[in-house]
Design a protein around this motif. Structure first.
Motif, PDB file in Angstrom:
ATOM      1  N   ALA A  45      46.893  38.984 -46.419  1.00 47.91           N
ATOM      2  CA  ALA A  45      46.496  39.581 -45.142  1.00 47.91           C
ATOM      3  C   ALA A  45      45.537  38.654 -44.403  1.00 47.91           C
ATOM      4  O   ALA A  45      45.647  38.470 -43.184  1.00 47.91           O
ATOM      5  CB  ALA A  45      45.847  40.940 -45.378  1.00 47.91           C
ATOM      6  N   ALA A  46      44.614  38.053 -45.154  1.00 45.95           N
ATOM      7  CA  ALA A  46      43.662  37.118 -44.541  1.00 45.95           C
ATOM      8  C   ALA A  46      44.391  35.898 -43.976  1.00 45.95           C
ATOM      9  O   ALA A  46      44.057  35.406 -42.885  1.00 45.95           O
ATOM     10  CB  ALA A  46      42.626  36.683 -45.573  1.00 45.95           C
ATOM     11  N   GLU A  50      44.476  34.619 -40.032  1.00 46.01           N
ATOM     12  CA  GLU A  50      44.143  33.237 -39.664  1.00 46.01           C
ATOM     13  C   GLU A  50      45.290  32.590 -38.903  1.00 46.01           C
ATOM     14  O   GLU A  50      45.084  31.919 -37.883  1.00 46.01           O
ATOM     15  CB  GLU A  50      43.813  32.436 -40.920  1.00 46.01           C
ATOM     16  CG  GLU A  50      43.406  30.995 -40.645  1.00 46.01           C
ATOM     17  CD  GLU A  50      43.039  30.237 -41.905  1.00 46.01           C
ATOM     18  OE1 GLU A  50      42.624  29.066 -41.773  1.00 46.01           O
ATOM     19  OE2 GLU A  50      43.162  30.793 -43.013  1.00 46.01           O
ATOM     20  N   ARG A  51      46.492  32.823 -39.389  1.00 44.16           N
ATOM     21  CA  ARG A  51      47.680  32.242 -38.757  1.00 44.16           C
ATOM     22  C   ARG A  51      47.864  32.768 -37.335  1.00 44.16           C
ATOM     23  O   ARG A  51      48.259  32.022 -36.431  1.00 44.16           O
ATOM     24  CB  ARG A  51      48.896  32.586 -39.623  1.00 44.16           C
ATOM     25  CG  ARG A  51      50.196  31.959 -39.204  1.00 44.16           C
ATOM     26  CD  ARG A  51      51.273  32.170 -40.279  1.00 44.16           C
ATOM     27  NE  ARG A  51      51.510  33.570 -40.595  1.00 44.16           N
ATOM     28  CZ  ARG A  51      51.224  34.151 -41.766  1.00 44.16           C
ATOM     29  NH1 ARG A  51      50.660  33.454 -42.736  1.00 44.16           N
ATOM     30  NH2 ARG A  51      51.490  35.424 -41.977  1.00 44.16           N
ATOM     31  N   ALA A 174      63.109  37.771 -36.826  1.00 44.95           N
ATOM     32  CA  ALA A 174      63.201  37.540 -35.377  1.00 44.95           C
ATOM     33  C   ALA A 174      61.853  37.140 -34.783  1.00 44.95           C
ATOM     34  O   ALA A 174      61.802  36.477 -33.743  1.00 44.95           O
ATOM     35  CB  ALA A 174      63.735  38.780 -34.681  1.00 44.95           C
ATOM     36  N   CYS A 175      60.775  37.549 -35.456  1.00 40.84           N
ATOM     37  CA  CYS A 175      59.418  37.222 -34.996  1.00 40.84           C
ATOM     38  C   CYS A 175      58.814  36.073 -35.798  1.00 40.84           C
ATOM     39  O   CYS A 175      57.592  35.851 -35.758  1.00 40.84           O
ATOM     40  CB  CYS A 175      58.522  38.445 -35.095  1.00 40.84           C
ATOM     41  SG  CYS A 175      58.993  39.816 -34.028  1.00 40.84           S
ATOM     42  N   ASP A 176      59.663  35.350 -36.540  1.00 45.35           N
ATOM     43  CA  ASP A 176      59.235  34.177 -37.314  1.00 45.35           C
ATOM     44  C   ASP A 176      58.173  34.500 -38.357  1.00 45.35           C
ATOM     45  O   ASP A 176      57.254  33.712 -38.595  1.00 45.35           O
ATOM     46  CB  ASP A 176      58.732  33.068 -36.380  1.00 45.35           C
ATOM     47  CG  ASP A 176      59.822  32.543 -35.458  1.00 45.35           C
ATOM     48  OD1 ASP A 176      60.966  32.412 -35.914  1.00 45.35           O
ATOM     49  OD2 ASP A 176      59.516  32.279 -34.274  1.00 45.35           O
ATOM     50  N   THR A 177      58.301  35.653 -39.000  1.00 39.85           N
ATOM     51  CA  THR A 177      57.383  35.999 -40.078  1.00 39.85           C
ATOM     52  C   THR A 177      57.622  35.069 -41.267  1.00 39.85           C
ATOM     53  O   THR A 177      58.762  34.948 -41.736  1.00 39.85           O
ATOM     54  CB  THR A 177      57.602  37.451 -40.539  1.00 39.85           C
ATOM     55  OG1 THR A 177      57.438  38.325 -39.430  1.00 39.85           O
ATOM     56  CG2 THR A 177      56.622  37.832 -41.634  1.00 39.85           C
ATOM     57  N   PRO A 178      56.588  34.414 -41.784  1.00 34.79           N
ATOM     58  CA  PRO A 178      56.756  33.564 -42.968  1.00 34.79           C
ATOM     59  C   PRO A 178      56.754  34.436 -44.228  1.00 34.79           C
ATOM     60  O   PRO A 178      55.709  34.688 -44.829  1.00 34.79           O
ATOM     61  CB  PRO A 178      55.548  32.636 -42.905  1.00 34.79           C
ATOM     62  CG  PRO A 178      54.495  33.438 -42.206  1.00 34.79           C
ATOM     63  CD  PRO A 178      55.214  34.351 -41.256  1.00 34.79           C
TER      64      PRO A 178
END
Length: 235
Positions: A45-46, A50-51, A174-178
């Motif tokens: 989550a941290a 940050e990202r 679609a939202c570029d979640t890593p």
């Protein structure tokens, strides 16, 4: 819509954070340490905060969590293996967890003049967790409308409440979640175990979504046997 996202560091809530950042105004992430079995997910989550370039608050409610006994997530009980929707997974229920966390989150949102609190409950949670069901979401909104009447207007934003985890994977992609930068496993080892309910659900969701799963599992093929004969609900 200025939105505060409740983020555990798991696939669902990190995907939600990326969705909010893409579609609304993300003002921060809020996580909770309630004395859960491990806090590894909070590190993810941290990393998400940050990202995404937003503040991250970890609220310590361990003094409350130590009284919410009887769950494999808070007590020294074995986490069951198998499909998430099996009866055995009810041992992972932490009573009133979402109600407690959302009440705190709404207080923070009101104080910070946010317009919404976002939470990543989804259709696959309904079988086991009563505080993930649409009726709870609707009732909680009504309660908060009264609690903040005349002071603030905060919406409970739960865009996944009627959809499957596979659809969350699709929307997250679609939202570029890593996805590799999320943590689901209840056991908290060096890698995802691949056997607990949330690992099986995670692995199955990528399969149903038709998207490659970047997760490193100790037992990457267990999900096939665990889901054999079980028809996942696509909503």
């Amino acid at each position: 819509m200025k939105t505060l996202v409740v983020c555990s560091g798991g696939l669902d809530s990190v995907s939600l954070a990326h969705k909010v950042a893409a579609e609304h105004t993300l003002i921060g992430l809020i996580s909770f340490n309630y004395g859960q079995r491990h806090s590894k997910e909070l590190d993810y989550a941290a990393k998400a905060a940050e990202r995404l370039g937003v503040p991250h608050d970890i609220i310590d409610i361990t003094a409350i969590g130590q009284h919410l006994t009887g769950s494999a997530l808070t007590d020294d009980l074995d986490v069951p293996d198998g499909h998430y929707a099996e009866e055995t997974m009810k041992i992972t229920v932490v009573p009133n967890r979402n109600a407690i966390m959302l009440t705190i989150a709404f207080g923070l949102a009101a104080a910070r003049q946010a317009e919404a609190v976002a939470v990543a409950v989804h259709g696959g949670d309904h079988f086991i967790y009563p505080d993930c069901r649409p009726a709870f979401i609707d009732s909680f909104q009504t309660m908060q409308n009264h609690a903040l009447d005349g002071y603030a207007s905060v919406q409970l934003f739960a865009p996944f409440v009627h959809v499957s985890k596979a659809e969350i994977v699709r929307q997250g992609a679609a939202c570029d979640t890593p996805f590799a930068q999320t943590w689901s496993c209840y056991k908290g080892g060096l890698k995802h175990c691949g056997r607990c309910g949330t690992c099986v659900e995670r692995r199955e969701a990528f399969h149903l979504a038709g998207i490659e799963d970047p997760t490193d599992y100790d037992d990457p093929d267990f999900w096939k046997a665990a889901t054999s004969g079980f028809k996942a609900e696509e909503v």
